[in-house]
Design an enzyme around this catalytic site. Sequence first.
Site: not given
Length: 406
Positions: A125, A213
């Site tokens: 991530y 993101e």
Amino acid sequence: MPWKAHSRGERSDMNIHEFQAKEVLARYGVPTLRRAVATTAAEAGAATAQIDPSGAGPWVVKAQIHAGGRGKGGGVKLVKSAAEAESFAGSILGKPLVTHQTGPQGRIVRRVLVEQGCRIERELYLGLTLDRATGVVTAIASAEGGVEIEEVAAHSPEKILREAIAPEFGCQAYQGRKLAKSLGLPSASLNKFAKFLCALYDAYVATDASLVEINPLVLTKDGDLIALDAKMGFDDNALFRHADIRELRDPEEEDPRERQAQEFDLSYIALDGTIGCMVNGAGLAMATMDIIKHAGGEPANFLDVGGGADAKKVAAAFRIILADPSVKAVLINIFGGIMRCDVLATGVVQAATEMKLTVPVVCRLEGTNVEIGRKILADSGLNIITAADMADAAQKVVAASTGSAR
């Protein structure tokens, strides 16, 4: 949390689809996979050959909606042929996709992204947002890619890594290598990660993004780093500088009440409760929502009419609130400074009369021309309950919402 960049009501963000985010990021050097967008099943099947003329595959077909959890909701599938891509696309296009972020009603899938497959070694991530505590853009990384970052923070906060990027220097390669080492990436990938992070930062700053993101960011079997998924949000207040970004807005993905509110320059965000809120000032609006919850209720919306609202704007705000079928009662909480209480009252009476008000309204007014405003409401014949203060208003509106019928 830092990745929840902005409190509701402080400012609003414009979100874009995954395929659009990848197009934006690719312009700044962020590695992505070959892809094509399709709005019909036939286009999805044909896209496989466009992406990989050899026909070897595999490919991934992804529903394009503004919500996370698409994979768990059945909106993402690995396919091995054009026929399979066409079949899957046909099964989801034009139908609602329900995820944990859409609510039970889901969102209609109007297009799919067809993307080449890749051999995945690891999933990570990586995100960028403004840390409101420090006022600095901060990189947030985790070895737990492919998982909702909020879940990781809740259950394993020690797995969340942060790296503040000083605005006077921008993204530095050593910061990327530092994060990459902490994530356990092999030495051969350290510089690649640093390059990826700095490209992401360049895109964030150049587009006035509020959030970027990459989840997951994948390390492939060949040692490459690729944005397998991408999400971008942009500050509405900066869109006047970015006509190209503004054109990416998809009105079909926005709440129709929020679209209507934008036309009147109202700050409105739909929520899941039953108590409609009309307040002037973002701070007072947030406090109003908090006290409603404290009294046992759930707000149905955030709505700040602003300090300089006129009767027309107030009437529009009230109509938007009443258009929500889940609203069982309305709380009007106004402190009249710049905005006069009589102007608010006039707008409310105008809208309520037009819409034939059927739900109770609790009103707490203080400030400029408060007595005139109260008299306008009292003489209107509307079902309005007055309140002495915020606590009294919250208790009364929660009680009214329980006993009201639509």
